[in-house]
Design an enzyme around this catalytic site. Structure first.
Site, PDB file in Angstrom:
ATOM      1  N   THR A   1     -21.295  -0.917  32.365  1.00 50.70           N
ATOM      2  CA  THR A   1     -22.041  -2.158  32.587  1.00 50.70           C
ATOM      3  C   THR A   1     -22.733  -2.236  33.941  1.00 50.70           C
ATOM      4  OG1 THR A   1     -20.044  -3.287  33.372  1.00 50.70           O
ATOM      5  CG2 THR A   1     -20.568  -3.475  31.019  1.00 50.70           C
ATOM      6  N   ASP A   2     -22.316  -1.412  34.913  1.00 60.19           N
ATOM      7  CA  ASP A   2     -22.859  -1.561  36.263  1.00 60.19           C
ATOM      8  C   ASP A   2     -24.363  -1.312  36.329  1.00 60.19           C
ATOM      9  OD1 ASP A   2     -20.438  -2.296  37.235  1.00 60.19           O
ATOM     10  OD2 ASP A   2     -20.010  -0.431  38.280  1.00 60.19           O
TER      11      ASP A   2
ATOM     12  N   THR B   1     -16.972   1.872  30.911  1.00 61.33           N
ATOM     13  CA  THR B   1     -15.708   1.188  30.610  1.00 61.33           C
ATOM     14  C   THR B   1     -15.377   1.230  29.129  1.00 61.33           C
ATOM     15  OG1 THR B   1     -15.962  -0.300  32.495  1.00 61.33           O
ATOM     16  CG2 THR B   1     -14.524  -1.049  30.726  1.00 61.33           C
TER      17      THR B   1
ATOM     18  N   TYR C   1      -9.106   0.611  36.378  1.00 63.40           N
ATOM     19  CA  TYR C   1      -8.906   1.570  35.292  1.00 63.40           C
ATOM     20  C   TYR C   1      -9.797   2.790  35.529  1.00 63.40           C
ATOM     21  CZ  TYR C   1     -13.053  -1.025  33.976  1.00 63.40           C
ATOM     22  OH  TYR C   1     -14.272  -1.634  34.006  1.00 63.40           O
TER      23      TYR C   1
ATOM     24  N   LYS D   1     -26.637  -8.205  34.863  1.00 61.48           N
ATOM     25  CA  LYS D   1     -25.204  -8.470  35.022  1.00 61.48           C
ATOM     26  C   LYS D   1     -25.028  -9.507  36.121  1.00 61.48           C
ATOM     27  CE  LYS D   1     -20.761  -6.126  35.612  1.00 61.48           C
ATOM     28  NZ  LYS D   1     -20.056  -4.828  35.777  1.00 61.48           N
TER      29      LYS D   1
ATOM     30  N   GLU E   1     -45.529 -15.610  50.050  1.00 60.42           N
ATOM     31  CA  GLU E   1     -44.791 -15.425  51.299  1.00 60.42           C
ATOM     32  C   GLU E   1     -45.299 -14.235  52.105  1.00 60.42           C
ATOM     33  OE1 GLU E   1     -42.487 -17.489  52.622  1.00 60.42           O
ATOM     34  OE2 GLU E   1     -43.082 -18.778  50.954  1.00 60.42           O
TER      35      GLU E   1
END
Length: 360
Positions: A123-124, A43, A57, A196, A317
């Protein structure tokens, strides 16, 4: 004194002032840190149809030289030069790009004329690239991964200021030895801890339980803590000879899960599978046959959690000792995948890999 003499003196004075300005500029350049900016797309290099376009975008269209020229203030804080590593939206990040990037970072940091590196990134998957580099960079010099949540064409775009301050951080002596850093929204994070957390806001990058390493106050980075887990020069991982990484995939657990995903990943050739379990990394009963079949084919299973925060308790667990599982500590599934890939370049012994998860 006649007019010719005045003109002659004026020319001489102008030359002296010009020479002084050149000398001052050269002296300033000599005292500034040398920072290399490696661009991968994202971006921060994107473009929107209007100045209100903050979703929908086009990412990764602006080359690195244009990014640098868009922030002329960079020249005041560092001697910067750019290099294009890739030009992709970060959801398209690959192991091949990681290896190319990691090797280039190590080459540059080995040079005496490079003081730090900034990596522009979408950023992903920014947190994944940052953690990968945190494990494979072989230098104490600063490496800062930076991105933006709004394209440069948007009102209140955050990319230019993020890049400016990331460059300051990469040239800061205070950042030396702190591993790979992530800098957005005036906040400095460890590449290991950050994730993120919000789809579309500028304050999306956080380390929810551990918190940031520091912040920017004006143009000054201020640190309040340092990472304790081993990183960079303290790790055992060497990518210099690698052309690929072992295949590791993530299996997301959900109600009514039958293990079909694990079966499919095993058939696809996974060498390791990170199980993103419920709660504290729980595994459903219906998944065990598929998991045990995968392990018979040499697949290493790491228990993580879809929750995204918290420590996976070994033998909590699941009976990790009985089933030869690896507990992911507090790494989320996507970061556990990074460490497992690198661990598998050294060993496929679950006990040895478990030690790595406690260390890194």
């Amino acid at each position: 004194m006649n007019r010719k003499n005045y003109l002659f003196l004026a020319v001489i004075c102008l030359l002296i002032f010009s020479l002084q300005a050149v000398c001052l500029a050269a002296e300033t350049a000599d005292t500034l840190p040398n920072v290399k900016i490696l661009a991968t797309g994202g971006t921060i290099a994107g473009s929107g149809a209007t100045n209100t376009t903050t979703v929908g975008y086009t990412a990764a269209v602006t080359p690195v030289d244009a990014l640098i020229n868009n922030v002329p203030e960079l020249k005041k804080v560092a001697n910067v030069s750019g290099e294009q590593i890739s030009q992709i939206a970060s959801e398209n990040m690959t192991n091949e790009v990681w290896l190319k990037l990691g090797k280039r970072v190590n080459q540059l940091l080995a040079q005496d004329d490079v003081d730090g590196i900034v990596i522009t990134h979408g950023t992903d998957t920014l947190e994944e690239t940052a953690y990968f580099l945190n494990l494979v960079v072989k230098s104490n010099k600063p490496v800062v991964v930076v991105g933006s949540m709004r394209p440069p064409t948007a009102m209140s775009a955050d990319g230019m200021l993020n890049l400016y301050r990331a460059t300051i951080l990469a040239g800061s002596k205070d950042a030396i030895g702190k591993g790979v850093l992530v800098m957005l929204n005036d906040t400095i994070h460890s590449g290991r801890d950050v994730t993120k957390t919000i789809t579309d806001r500028v304050d999306t990058f956080r380390a929810p339980e551990i918190g940031p390493l520091g912040f920017f106050t004006g143009d000054q980075p201020v640190f309040y803590r340092a990472p304790l887990r081993k990183h960079t020069t303290a790790t055992e991982f060497d990518i210099s000879h690698l052309n690929d990484l072992p295949r590791v995939d993530i299996a997301y657990h959900y109600a009514n899960n039958t293990g079909v995903v694990i079966e499919a990943l095993t058939r696809a050739g996974a060498k390791g599978i990170v199980h993103a379990g419920t709660g504290n990394g729980s595994i459903g009963k219906a998944e065990y046959p598929a998991i045990e079949a995968a392990q018979k084919q040499g697949v290493v299973i790491v228990r993580s959690a879809r929750v995204g925060n918290g420590i996976i308790a070994r033998n909590g667990e699941a009976n990790d000792d009985k089933y030869n599982f690896v507990a992911s500590d507090n790494l989320n599934p996507q970061k556990a995948r990074i460490l497992l890939m690198l661990a598998l370049t050294k060993t496929n012994n679950p006990q040895e890999i478990q030690k790595m998860f406690w260390e890194y």
